[in-house]
Design a protein around this motif. Structure first.
Motif: not given
Length: 215
Positions: A197-208
């Motif tokens: 399990v991981s996530s993609i960090l997104v600036c100024d938006a929720p992580s994916i």
């Protein structure tokens, strides 16, 4: 002002041997082994040098470095200069000077943390990860072979870590270089049963969020 009275090697002072960090901060780390000293910034070595220790009348130890320039790996120039390292009352006072902002002082304490932090290295679990993992989207894929992980075509060396503060069977995967994050904005990968399990960090938006299963 203290009067210096004795010049000796670092290995003659067991009280300074070991690892030093600022409490609760991921920043400066000093590692002392014998007469060798390494300064790290956020897990990446920026200075490796030998030193001598000078003892003053007040009992403080002043560490005299053979080299004092702080430089990021691959950089052409130093970004700062170490102007003093002093041991006193179980604390290491680290002084540096930056060309633009000027002097800075950080007080370090002895730590049992390794370069990754308060984690146990569990590379005995690497073998069980071998193979290809996908999130089912057709876009994100992880391939494990020995201690190499390929993330969407980019190869890196990795480690498996267990948080020392947790009594549960929790494990995370991250870059073997403590100064680096995983590529493509991936957060540290958690091993949760038969999934990763991981996530993609997104600036100024929720992580994916991402969940990988063995292919």
């Amino acid at each position: 002002m203290s009067i210096l009275r004795k010049n000796s090697g670092g290995k003659d002072h067991p009280e300074i041997q070991g690892n030093w960090e600022e409490r609760g901060v991921i920043g400066i780390r000093v590692e002392i082994i014998g007469d060798s000293l390494t300064v790290l910034w956020r897990g990446g070595p920026v200075l490796e040098t030998r030193f001598k220790a000078e003892e003053g009348e007040d009992g403080a130890l002043s560490l005299k470095l053979d080299k004092n320039g702080l430089r990021y790996k691959g950089a052409a120039n130093d970004y700062a200069t170490v102007t003093g390292i002093t041991y006193r009352d179980e604390k290491l006072t680290f002084e540096e000077h930056f060309p633009i902002t000027g002097p800075s002082v950080t007080v370090l304490s002895k730590t049992e943390n390794n370069r990754y932090g308060n984690y146990e290295i569990r590379n005995d679990l690497i073998k069980g990860l071998e193979g290809t993992w996908t999130d089912g989207s057709g876009y994100n894929e992880l391939v494990f072979k020995d201690d190499t992980m390929t993330v969407n075509g980019k190869k890196i060396r990795f480690v498996v870590l267990k948080p020392c503060w947790s009594a549960n069977r929790e494990y995370i995967i991250r870059d073997a270089d403590p100064s680096k994050e995983l590529p493509y904005g991936l957060s540290a990968i958690r091993i949760e049963g038969d999934t990763l399990v991981s996530s993609i960090l997104v600036c100024d938006a929720p992580s994916i969020p991402l969940t990988f299963r063995r292919k």
